[in-house]
Design a protein around this motif. Structure first.
Motif, PDB file in Angstrom:
ATOM      1  N   ILE A 105       1.090   4.310  -2.837  1.00 17.60           N
ATOM      2  CA  ILE A 105       0.918   5.727  -2.506  1.00 17.60           C
ATOM      3  C   ILE A 105       2.145   6.519  -2.936  1.00 17.60           C
ATOM      4  CG2 ILE A 105       0.744   7.367  -0.589  1.00 17.60           C
ATOM      5  CD1 ILE A 105      -1.123   5.429   0.797  1.00 17.60           C
TER       6      ILE A 105
ATOM      7  N   ARG B 242      -3.678  10.265  -0.695  1.00 21.30           N
ATOM      8  CA  ARG B 242      -4.034   9.959   0.687  1.00 21.30           C
ATOM      9  C   ARG B 242      -4.320   8.488   0.916  1.00 21.30           C
ATOM     10  NH1 ARG B 242      -9.318  12.478   3.492  1.00 21.30           N
ATOM     11  NH2 ARG B 242     -10.276  10.524   2.852  1.00 21.30           N
ATOM     12  N   ASP B 243      -4.889   7.816  -0.095  1.00 19.63           N
ATOM     13  CA  ASP B 243      -5.236   6.408   0.082  1.00 19.63           C
ATOM     14  C   ASP B 243      -5.274   5.747  -1.287  1.00 19.63           C
ATOM     15  OD1 ASP B 243      -5.892   4.078   1.410  1.00 19.63           O
ATOM     16  OD2 ASP B 243      -8.030   4.528   1.575  1.00 19.63           O
TER      17      ASP B 243
ATOM     18  N   ASN C  28     -10.945   8.186   7.284  1.00 22.72           N
ATOM     19  CA  ASN C  28      -9.734   7.849   6.537  1.00 22.72           C
ATOM     20  C   ASN C  28     -10.018   7.334   5.129  1.00 22.72           C
ATOM     21  OD1 ASN C  28      -7.173   8.061   8.392  1.00 22.72           O
ATOM     22  ND2 ASN C  28      -8.837   7.345   9.708  1.00 22.72           N
ATOM     23  N   THR C  29     -11.270   7.430   4.696  1.00 24.98           N
ATOM     24  CA  THR C  29     -11.620   7.091   3.302  1.00 24.98           C
ATOM     25  C   THR C  29     -12.332   8.288   2.689  1.00 24.98           C
ATOM     26  OG1 THR C  29     -13.613   5.930   4.086  1.00 24.98           O
ATOM     27  CG2 THR C  29     -11.655   4.605   3.656  1.00 24.98           C
TER      28      THR C  29
ATOM     29  N   THR D 273     -15.320   3.612  -0.158  1.00 24.54           N
ATOM     30  CA  THR D 273     -13.864   3.676  -0.322  1.00 24.54           C
ATOM     31  C   THR D 273     -13.407   4.068  -1.719  1.00 24.54           C
ATOM     32  OG1 THR D 273     -13.841   1.283  -0.724  1.00 24.54           O
ATOM     33  CG2 THR D 273     -13.401   2.030   1.532  1.00 24.54           C
TER      34      THR D 273
ATOM     35  N   LYS E 157      -7.029   2.511   9.254  1.00 21.80           N
ATOM     36  CA  LYS E 157      -6.361   3.211   8.160  1.00 21.80           C
ATOM     37  C   LYS E 157      -5.917   2.260   7.052  1.00 21.80           C
ATOM     38  CE  LYS E 157      -4.633   7.298  10.601  1.00 21.80           C
ATOM     39  NZ  LYS E 157      -3.425   8.126  10.915  1.00 21.80           N
ATOM     40  N   ASN E 158      -6.236   0.986   7.195  1.00 23.70           N
ATOM     41  CA  ASN E 158      -5.837  -0.038   6.219  1.00 23.70           C
ATOM     42  C   ASN E 158      -4.320  -0.140   6.092  1.00 23.70           C
ATOM     43  OD1 ASN E 158      -6.477  -2.118   4.450  1.00 23.70           O
ATOM     44  ND2 ASN E 158      -6.592  -0.794   2.660  1.00 23.70           N
ATOM     45  N   ASN E 159      -3.615   0.140   7.182  1.00 25.92           N
ATOM     46  CA  ASN E 159      -2.161   0.082   7.166  1.00 25.92           C
ATOM     47  C   ASN E 159      -1.608  -0.901   8.196  1.00 25.92           C
ATOM     48  OD1 ASN E 159      -2.745   1.438   9.517  1.00 25.92           O
ATOM     49  ND2 ASN E 159      -1.455   3.225   9.104  1.00 25.92           N
TER      50      ASN E 159
ATOM     51  N   ARG F  64       0.836  -1.204   0.000  1.00 21.03           N
ATOM     52  CA  ARG F  64       0.000   0.000   0.000  1.00 21.03           C
ATOM     53  C   ARG F  64       0.870   1.253   0.000  1.00 21.03           C
ATOM     54  NH1 ARG F  64      -1.814   3.307   4.092  1.00 21.03           N
ATOM     55  NH2 ARG F  64      -3.770   4.419   3.686  1.00 21.03           N
TER      56      ARG F  64
ATOM     57  N   ARG G 206      -9.722  -5.306   4.781  1.00 19.32           N
ATOM     58  CA  ARG G 206      -9.175  -4.052   5.318  1.00 19.32           C
ATOM     59  C   ARG G 206      -8.405  -4.356   6.592  1.00 19.32           C
ATOM     60  NH1 ARG G 206     -10.159   1.127   4.101  1.00 19.32           N
ATOM     61  NH2 ARG G 206      -9.370   2.675   5.578  1.00 19.32           N
TER      62      ARG G 206
END
Length: 676
Positions: free
Chosen positions: A66, A91-92, A375-376, A508, A318-320, A62, A314
């Motif tokens: 980005i 951002r995403d 965050n989306t 999303t 933040k999906n991180n 990810r 997910r």
């Protein structure tokens, strides 16, 4: 043409701190001695049919995507036709199995952040741009980046707004920053001031106030703290994932991004003290043990993490892959719970008389979903976008409850059914018929955006229930439902699992900060088309469910008529010449009906300026809306009925719009003709 003066447009809605949230019970005791207990494994509840679903990216994958987007941002901005002063910030990013990449960007102008300028770019595996979804269709351009009023004026304006909303101990958290405000149509140089302190019920304050840098007038305000309310009682035993360090265990979930649970011990600031003890059994099921609330919060966070991981691929909010943290025992008799994106944390009060901590499963699912939204899509917490923000948390909070499959609190479509907030055993909200709570809207109308966001959310909640379960009477897990439709026609549901997939993909990859109900319909239809195909039963069900809450109309052959729509943006000149948008009607016989429906969706900062006509193929004109100098509300989102029985149906129909006064701008977002 006429011209009129007016004060700058202001936000007319107070964002209430009291909110929603379904609750459940599940207190706790963790089991396993020795090493940390393993994360429970559950199958994904809804398997999407086609292959256009998001891949499960590792944090490094990810981050690489980005970085690639940021490296190419100048080229992307040029390809999108952005101005010389505009820049993009990635951002995403979401990548589909077919190679399509959905990149979400923030925008800057002259180095200043553009609030309401966010956009999503869909890029095919070949590198071709397939779709761009923008929060605003207006050109980002301001005459000067030099404010006419001092920052101190903006700060005073913001403090005044916070006090008017009932806030206590208010103070600017930081100096006002210059921004470009673009969420309401015409881009404007402005200040953004964040006011801290506390709201009227003791909830921390994070009021964002946007002030016109030319006039000092307030343009908009929204609350950054998104809250929930409850009075829970719990039962049941659950498994917790903890961490052992020496002879002690802590409420640290190493299997879910390192999520930690802290004890604020009645405090209202700081992180608190990490729960730690020599035994790996937490709490005793009553308020006499402080760890009971900690165990419930820890469990809720774990179930929410697993729900997003196993349902949508997910990894964390933040999906991180990084976990948030929870704080319990906040304040003294604080009857609320809230998500704060600035600390990336969830906070729970102990309820009235400190007797009923709000550490419940639905609270966690709802409030942490605010973090996912932040965050989306970043849906603005006011107006229709605020209702969609709240509904998203209701929808996913309900999804968490069904996912957990806990015998003590079976999944349902009732929000807050266990908290007895009304004192008579009734739920806080109902998804099958939202108006049963006495305030929520069952269906869309032009006044929905003026409701508190927890009531305007009813439209999307009702849509989601209908899409999942269909209309009419039904019993689910022992609870009886009877969902009506706004158009009087039945809806057949597609199941909650598919409905969740459609809503998540729209959130999303399609929604932006300014998405309203009309745009939510467009976004969910696009999502359904990508997941299941535009000729699928799922796609048709989305159309029918939206029509059933009075957003758009049903497809041809579904009992709701045949529609012809134009979704291309058309800019409306400020105090200028009329513009038109066309649709070509084909396949009809004879004349148009006496009840031709004209759905109009126009984004504009002062709708009273606008005169709107429907133009028939032979040039005949039907007035839909007159000029009004006193109608200062935003946007035109109306369905007009026209007696067009003297007109031949087939041919090119036009929507003609003219702005007849200066100072406000906008654009035709979409419009549609429906032949019943």
């Amino acid at each position: 043409m006429s011209s009129h003066r007016r004060t700058s447009h202001t936000a007319r809605r107070r964002v209430a701190a009291v909110a929603l949230v379904g609750v459940s019970a599940l207190l706790a005791a963790a089991v396993q001695s020795g090493a940390a207990s393993a994360a429970p494994q559950k199958p994904a509840p809804g398997k999407v049919d086609p292959g256009a679903v998001a891949l499960r990216l590792t944090p490094s994958q990810r981050a690489e995507l980005i970085r690639d987007a940021d490296a190419a941002k100048a080229t992307t901005a040029k390809d999108l036709g952005l101005g010389a002063k505009e820049s993009l910030v990635a951002r995403d990013v979401i990548k589909d199995a077919d190679g399509t990449v959905h990149t979400r960007y923030e925008r800057t102008y002259g180095g200043l952040p553009v609030l309401g300028g966010d956009l999503v770019v869909d890029t095919a595996k070949s590198g071709r741009t397939e779709r761009v979804v923008k929060a605003t269709g207006a050109e980002i351009k301001v005459a000067s980046l030099t404010p006419a009023v001092a920052a101190g004026t903006a700060e005073r304006q913001a403090l005044s707004a916070a006090k008017a909303d009932g806030s206590k101990k208010t103070g600017a958290d930081r100096a006002p920053r210059k921004v470009i405000w673009a969420a309401n149509g015409r881009p404007t140089l402005a200040y953004e001031t964040v006011v801290g302190g506390f709201q009227d019920d003791g909830t921390p304050n994070q009021l964002h106030v946007i002030t016109d840098a030319a006039t000092g007038k307030k343009l908009y305000e929204y609350q950054g703290i998104e809250t929930g309310v409850g009075n829970t009682q719990y039962s049941g035993q659950v498994t917790l994932t903890t961490t052992q360090s020496g002879s002690n265990y802590t409420l640290t979930d190493g299997a879910r991004g390192g999520h930690k649970t802290y004890n604020l011990n009645r405090g209202t600031s700081g992180t608190g003290t990490l729960f730690s003890q020599t035994s790996d059994t937490w709490g005793n099921g009553t308020i006499s043990n402080a760890a009971t609330a900690g165990a419930d919060a820890h469990y809720g966070a774990a179930e929410t993490w697993d729900f997003y991981k196993n349902t949508f691929n997910r990894s964390g909010i933040k999906n991180n892959g990084v976990g948030a943290y929870s704080r319990v025992h906040y304040g003294n008799a604080y009857v609320n719970a809230f998500w704060d994106d600035s600390c990336f944390c969830m906070t729970y009060g102990d309820g009235s008389g400190n007797a009923d901590p709000l550490t419940a499963l639905d609270v966690a699912g709802h409030e942490m979903s605010h973090g996912v939204t932040s965050n989306t899509a970043g849906l603005n917490y006011s107006g229709e976008s605020g209702g969609l923000n709240e509904a998203t948390s209701d929808i996913f909070g309900t999804g968490v409850e069904f996912y957990a499959n806990n015998a003590s609190d079976p999944g349902d479509y009732l929000i807050g059914e266990k908290i007895d907030i009304n004192g008579d055993g009734t739920p806080l909200r109902y998804m099958d018929k939202p108006s049963k709570d006495g305030g929520s809207a069952d269906n869309w109308s032009s006044s929905v955006g003026g409701l508190d966001v927890h009531y305007s959310s009813g439209v999307a909640n009702h849509f989601f229930y209908l899409l999942s379960e269909g209309s009419g009477a039904k019993v689910i897990n022992g609870v009886s439902y009877n969902s009506p439709t706004g158009d009087g026609l039945p809806v057949t549901g597609i199941g909650r699992d598919k409905a969740l997939q459609i809503w998540y993909r729209a959130l999303t990859t399609k929604f932006t900060s300014t998405t309203n109900y009309a745009a939510a319909r467009t976004g969910t239809l696009a999502a359904a088309g990508e997941l299941y195909g535009t000729t699928s039963a799922e796609y048709t069900a989305v159309q029918n469910a939206w029509a059933a809450v009075k957003v758009g109309s049903r497809p041809g052959g579904g009992g709701g008529g045949t529609s012809f729509e134009n979704t291309a943006d058309v800019s409306i000149p400020d105090n200028g010449a009329a513009v038109t948008s066309s649709v070509a009607v084909t396949g009809r016989t004879g004349n148009a009906p006496s009840n031709l429906l004209v759905d109009v969706n126009i984004v504009h900062t002062w709708r009273g300026d606008l005169v709107i006509d429907l133009v028939a193929p032979d040039g005949s004109t039907y007035r839909l809306k007159n000029f009004s100098s006193s109608d200062s509300a935003d946007n035109v989102q109306e369905t007009y009925t026209v007696n067009a029985s003297s007109e031949v149906a087939n041919g090119t129909w036009k929507l003609k719009v003219q702005d007849q006064a200066a100072q406000d701008t906008g654009y035709i977002n979409s419009w549609k003709l429906t032949f019943p």
